[in-house]
Design a protein around this motif. Sequence first.
Motif, PDB file in Angstrom:
ATOM      1  N   ASP A 292       0.884  -1.281  -0.096  1.00  0.00           N
ATOM      2  CA  ASP A 292       0.084   0.286   0.141  1.00  0.00           C
ATOM      3  C   ASP A 292       0.945   1.268  -0.023  1.00  0.00           C
ATOM      4  O   ASP A 292       2.073   1.053  -0.196  1.00  0.00           O
ATOM      5  N   ASP A 293       0.334   2.371   0.341  1.00  0.00           N
ATOM      6  CA  ASP A 293       1.202   3.491   0.156  1.00  0.00           C
ATOM      7  C   ASP A 293       1.251   4.300   1.696  1.00  0.00           C
ATOM      8  O   ASP A 293       1.641   5.427   1.622  1.00  0.00           O
ATOM      9  N   VAL A 294       1.348   3.392   2.707  1.00  0.00           N
ATOM     10  CA  VAL A 294       1.436   3.731   3.987  1.00  0.00           C
ATOM     11  C   VAL A 294       3.078   3.769   4.303  1.00  0.00           C
ATOM     12  O   VAL A 294       3.641   2.698   4.212  1.00  0.00           O
ATOM     13  N   PRO A 295       3.775   4.853   4.766  1.00  0.00           N
ATOM     14  CA  PRO A 295       5.237   4.533   4.952  1.00  0.00           C
ATOM     15  C   PRO A 295       5.227   3.843   6.070  1.00  0.00           C
ATOM     16  O   PRO A 295       4.452   3.990   7.436  1.00  0.00           O
ATOM     17  N   ARG A 296       6.269   3.030   6.397  1.00  0.00           N
ATOM     18  CA  ARG A 296       6.377   2.144   7.680  1.00  0.00           C
ATOM     19  C   ARG A 296       7.877   1.753   7.568  1.00  0.00           C
ATOM     20  O   ARG A 296       8.685   1.878   6.498  1.00  0.00           O
ATOM     21  N   ARG A 297       8.602   1.524   8.784  1.00  0.00           N
ATOM     22  CA  ARG A 297       9.890   1.038   8.896  1.00  0.00           C
ATOM     23  C   ARG A 297       9.807  -0.488   8.864  1.00  0.00           C
ATOM     24  O   ARG A 297       9.041  -1.192   9.520  1.00  0.00           O
ATOM     25  N   VAL A 298      10.787  -1.189   8.351  1.00  0.00           N
ATOM     26  CA  VAL A 298      11.270  -2.202   8.322  1.00  0.00           C
ATOM     27  C   VAL A 298      12.411  -2.648   9.216  1.00  0.00           C
ATOM     28  O   VAL A 298      13.574  -2.594   8.409  1.00  0.00           O
ATOM     29  N   GLU A 299      12.528  -3.466  10.369  1.00  0.00           N
ATOM     30  CA  GLU A 299      13.741  -3.469  10.967  1.00  0.00           C
ATOM     31  C   GLU A 299      14.377  -5.103  10.785  1.00  0.00           C
ATOM     32  O   GLU A 299      14.146  -5.783  11.848  1.00  0.00           O
ATOM     33  N   HIS A 300      14.661  -5.487   9.622  1.00  0.00           N
ATOM     34  CA  HIS A 300      15.082  -6.770   9.322  1.00  0.00           C
ATOM     35  C   HIS A 300      16.532  -6.649   8.798  1.00  0.00           C
ATOM     36  O   HIS A 300      16.808  -5.724   7.888  1.00  0.00           O
ATOM     37  N   TRP A 301      17.456  -7.899   9.031  1.00  0.00           N
ATOM     38  CA  TRP A 301      18.846  -8.000   8.332  1.00  0.00           C
ATOM     39  C   TRP A 301      18.809  -7.823   6.796  1.00  0.00           C
ATOM     40  O   TRP A 301      19.404  -7.102   6.281  1.00  0.00           O
ATOM     41  N   ILE A 302      17.848  -8.645   6.157  1.00  0.00           N
ATOM     42  CA  ILE A 302      17.976  -8.765   4.765  1.00  0.00           C
ATOM     43  C   ILE A 302      17.322  -7.299   4.196  1.00  0.00           C
ATOM     44  O   ILE A 302      17.738  -6.779   3.172  1.00  0.00           O
ATOM     45  N   ASN A 303      16.535  -6.809   4.822  1.00  0.00           N
ATOM     46  CA  ASN A 303      15.776  -5.480   4.594  1.00  0.00           C
ATOM     47  C   ASN A 303      16.957  -4.445   4.410  1.00  0.00           C
ATOM     48  O   ASN A 303      17.265  -3.564   3.317  1.00  0.00           O
ATOM     49  N   ALA A 304      17.716  -4.467   5.453  1.00  0.00           N
ATOM     50  CA  ALA A 304      18.868  -3.323   5.416  1.00  0.00           C
ATOM     51  C   ALA A 304      19.897  -3.642   4.321  1.00  0.00           C
ATOM     52  O   ALA A 304      20.235  -2.572   3.778  1.00  0.00           O
ATOM     53  N   ILE A 305      20.279  -4.701   3.788  1.00  0.00           N
ATOM     54  CA  ILE A 305      21.075  -5.095   2.690  1.00  0.00           C
ATOM     55  C   ILE A 305      20.315  -4.471   1.375  1.00  0.00           C
ATOM     56  O   ILE A 305      20.930  -3.581   0.661  1.00  0.00           O
ATOM     57  N   GLU A 306      19.144  -4.954   1.203  1.00  0.00           N
ATOM     58  CA  GLU A 306      18.615  -4.527  -0.077  1.00  0.00           C
ATOM     59  C   GLU A 306      18.225  -3.153  -0.300  1.00  0.00           C
ATOM     60  O   GLU A 306      18.154  -2.358  -1.278  1.00  0.00           O
ATOM     61  N   MET A 307      17.582  -2.419   0.973  1.00  0.00           N
ATOM     62  CA  MET A 307      17.383  -1.354   0.969  1.00  0.00           C
ATOM     63  C   MET A 307      18.755  -0.339   0.798  1.00  0.00           C
ATOM     64  O   MET A 307      18.507   0.863   0.037  1.00  0.00           O
ATOM     65  N   GLY A 308      19.742  -0.682   1.446  1.00  0.00           N
ATOM     66  CA  GLY A 308      21.005  -0.154   1.389  1.00  0.00           C
ATOM     67  C   GLY A 308      21.437  -0.102  -0.224  1.00  0.00           C
ATOM     68  O   GLY A 308      21.833   0.898  -0.810  1.00  0.00           O
ATOM     69  N   ARG A 309      21.408  -1.057  -1.024  1.00  0.00           N
ATOM     70  CA  ARG A 309      21.855  -1.320  -2.329  1.00  0.00           C
ATOM     71  C   ARG A 309      20.776  -0.475  -3.229  1.00  0.00           C
ATOM     72  O   ARG A 309      21.116   0.250  -4.044  1.00  0.00           O
ATOM     73  N   HIS A 310      19.540  -0.478  -3.122  1.00  0.00           N
ATOM     74  CA  HIS A 310      18.613   0.372  -3.599  1.00  0.00           C
ATOM     75  C   HIS A 310      18.743   1.970  -3.514  1.00  0.00           C
ATOM     76  O   HIS A 310      18.852   2.558  -4.501  1.00  0.00           O
ATOM     77  N   ALA A 311      19.168   2.051  -2.277  1.00  0.00           N
ATOM     78  CA  ALA A 311      19.304   3.524  -1.919  1.00  0.00           C
ATOM     79  C   ALA A 311      20.720   4.032  -2.783  1.00  0.00           C
ATOM     80  O   ALA A 311      20.368   5.140  -3.180  1.00  0.00           O
ATOM     81  N   ALA A 312      21.579   3.200  -2.892  1.00  0.00           N
ATOM     82  CA  ALA A 312      22.700   3.746  -3.780  1.00  0.00           C
ATOM     83  C   ALA A 312      22.486   4.001  -5.156  1.00  0.00           C
ATOM     84  O   ALA A 312      22.630   5.132  -5.825  1.00  0.00           O
ATOM     85  N   ASP A 313      21.528   2.949  -5.757  1.00  0.00           N
ATOM     86  CA  ASP A 313      21.023   3.264  -7.141  1.00  0.00           C
ATOM     87  C   ASP A 313      20.218   4.523  -7.321  1.00  0.00           C
ATOM     88  O   ASP A 313      20.249   5.401  -8.054  1.00  0.00           O
ATOM     89  N   ALA A 314      19.329   4.675  -6.367  1.00  0.00           N
ATOM     90  CA  ALA A 314      18.350   5.806  -6.301  1.00  0.00           C
ATOM     91  C   ALA A 314      19.169   6.989  -6.067  1.00  0.00           C
ATOM     92  O   ALA A 314      18.964   8.083  -6.840  1.00  0.00           O
ATOM     93  N   LEU A 315      20.153   6.976  -5.251  1.00  0.00           N
ATOM     94  CA  LEU A 315      20.910   8.373  -5.206  1.00  0.00           C
ATOM     95  C   LEU A 315      21.747   8.824  -6.476  1.00  0.00           C
ATOM     96  O   LEU A 315      21.611   9.827  -7.029  1.00  0.00           O
ATOM     97  N   LEU A 316      22.119   7.922  -7.308  1.00  0.00           N
ATOM     98  CA  LEU A 316      22.986   8.304  -8.224  1.00  0.00           C
ATOM     99  C   LEU A 316      22.042   8.467  -9.702  1.00  0.00           C
ATOM    100  O   LEU A 316      21.871   9.168 -10.392  1.00  0.00           O
ATOM    101  N   GLN A 317      20.792   7.896  -9.481  1.00  0.00           N
ATOM    102  CA  GLN A 317      19.818   8.013 -10.637  1.00  0.00           C
ATOM    103  C   GLN A 317      18.864   9.244 -10.590  1.00  0.00           C
ATOM    104  O   GLN A 317      18.440   9.956 -11.470  1.00  0.00           O
ATOM    105  N   GLY A 318      18.613   9.899  -9.197  1.00  0.00           N
ATOM    106  CA  GLY A 318      17.845  11.022  -9.058  1.00  0.00           C
ATOM    107  C   GLY A 318      16.302  10.555  -9.000  1.00  0.00           C
ATOM    108  O   GLY A 318      15.936   9.445  -9.000  1.00  0.00           O
ATOM    109  N   PRO A 319      15.455  11.209  -8.125  1.00  0.00           N
ATOM    110  CA  PRO A 319      14.062  10.821  -7.707  1.00  0.00           C
ATOM    111  C   PRO A 319      13.164  10.693  -8.789  1.00  0.00           C
ATOM    112  O   PRO A 319      12.180  10.021  -8.829  1.00  0.00           O
TER     113      PRO A 319
END
Length: 410
Positions: A292-319
């Motif tokens: 859905d479109d509700v912002p939430r936090r997810v505190e899991h080990w795998i999510n930290a890896i995947e979100m970190g990698r995605h954030a790097a992509d997003a940073l270089l690509q722009g919003p």
Amino acid sequence: MSAAMDRIAVVGTGLAGLSAAERLRELGWRGEIAMIGEEPHRPYNRTPLSKQLLTGDRQPPDLALATYTELDATWRLGTRALDLDVDQRELLLPGGERLPFDGLIIASGVEPRHLPGAPLHSDRVWMLRTLADARNVDAALAQARHVAVIGGGFIGCEIACSARTRALDVTLIDVSPTLLHRALGPALGAVVGDLHRDHGVRLHLGVGVSGWSEDKRGVTVLLDDGEQVRADAAVVGVGTVPRIDWLWHTGLDLTDGVLCGPTTHVMGSDGYAIDGIVAAGDVARWPNLRFDDVPRRVEHWINAIEMGRHAADALLQGPQAATPFTPVPRFWSHQHGVRIQSVGMPGLGTDMTILDGDPAKRRTVVGYTRPGPDGAPILVGAVALDSPRTLLGYRDLIGYPVTGRRPAAA
């Protein structure tokens, strides 16, 4: 953003920050990466802190996180970020230092939630988040015969398991009526509660802590129902709060973490994504459009890896060019020899359906559903007890209608 950036600052040297930095190098970005972390250690795995480190199966040097790409980073360890100037693109560091950046990845993580009334400075009452915390807890358990654990979430349950492995008497206290209540719901939480009882853990559930007292012989935990739990040491694990104190003056939405858009770009006070600033890991609150479109936090080990990698992509690509981050969250826990695994977001479910096996035998897969637009039950999560292969078959079904058997209230 573009590869013309000279410096990307990463605030937080945990798993999310490290994963983001490694991804930047994988993408061929050659500018400076400034890694800013409050702890004096290089990135390490926190998941064994409540388990193998306390049982002696792992030692601190075993926890170091490896990278498969040369980071060539500037490490600012033992350095706490104090403030952020969004407009000037500067970080305020100790000693009045101002560190300019072209891109910023916020990965400052979380810290343990303080239980009101619990002693803040005590040799007998501890919280567990860092390697230093784990060393203190380990030393306290080494001198104890009876330990009280306050908190029936994953950290509390795993500490209880580790203490029983060390042949300690354990009392676990939680205000919820069942263990892992938020993560698993009452039905499966009750199964986990019976598992702990079978392994000698005394449970006080549905009752809060009303007071504390200490003396030379130990600590006494006073409960709301009038009972007293006497222990040599106590460990408090009642959840976490995002590490956002250094962002209070930014004007960002910090309600339960740093508010991000679907791409992980941080949202500005004007309601628009900020080009050049992203967030990842436990500190980030974003809408996973898979659900859905509700912002939430997810505190899991795998999510930290995947979100970190995605954030790097997003940073270089722009919003504008970046894609939404829409993972299927996954986590696991081992408790008294039983493997607990989860996919999706079971907490979003309104009903629970047994998909395979028998919960009473502690070998099962249960699905968590909620009504879709047409009223059909949509699978939003699944949890397995000692059924890893069966669970794999349901990961790709998250977000789709499911017909199970033996429906039960979640």
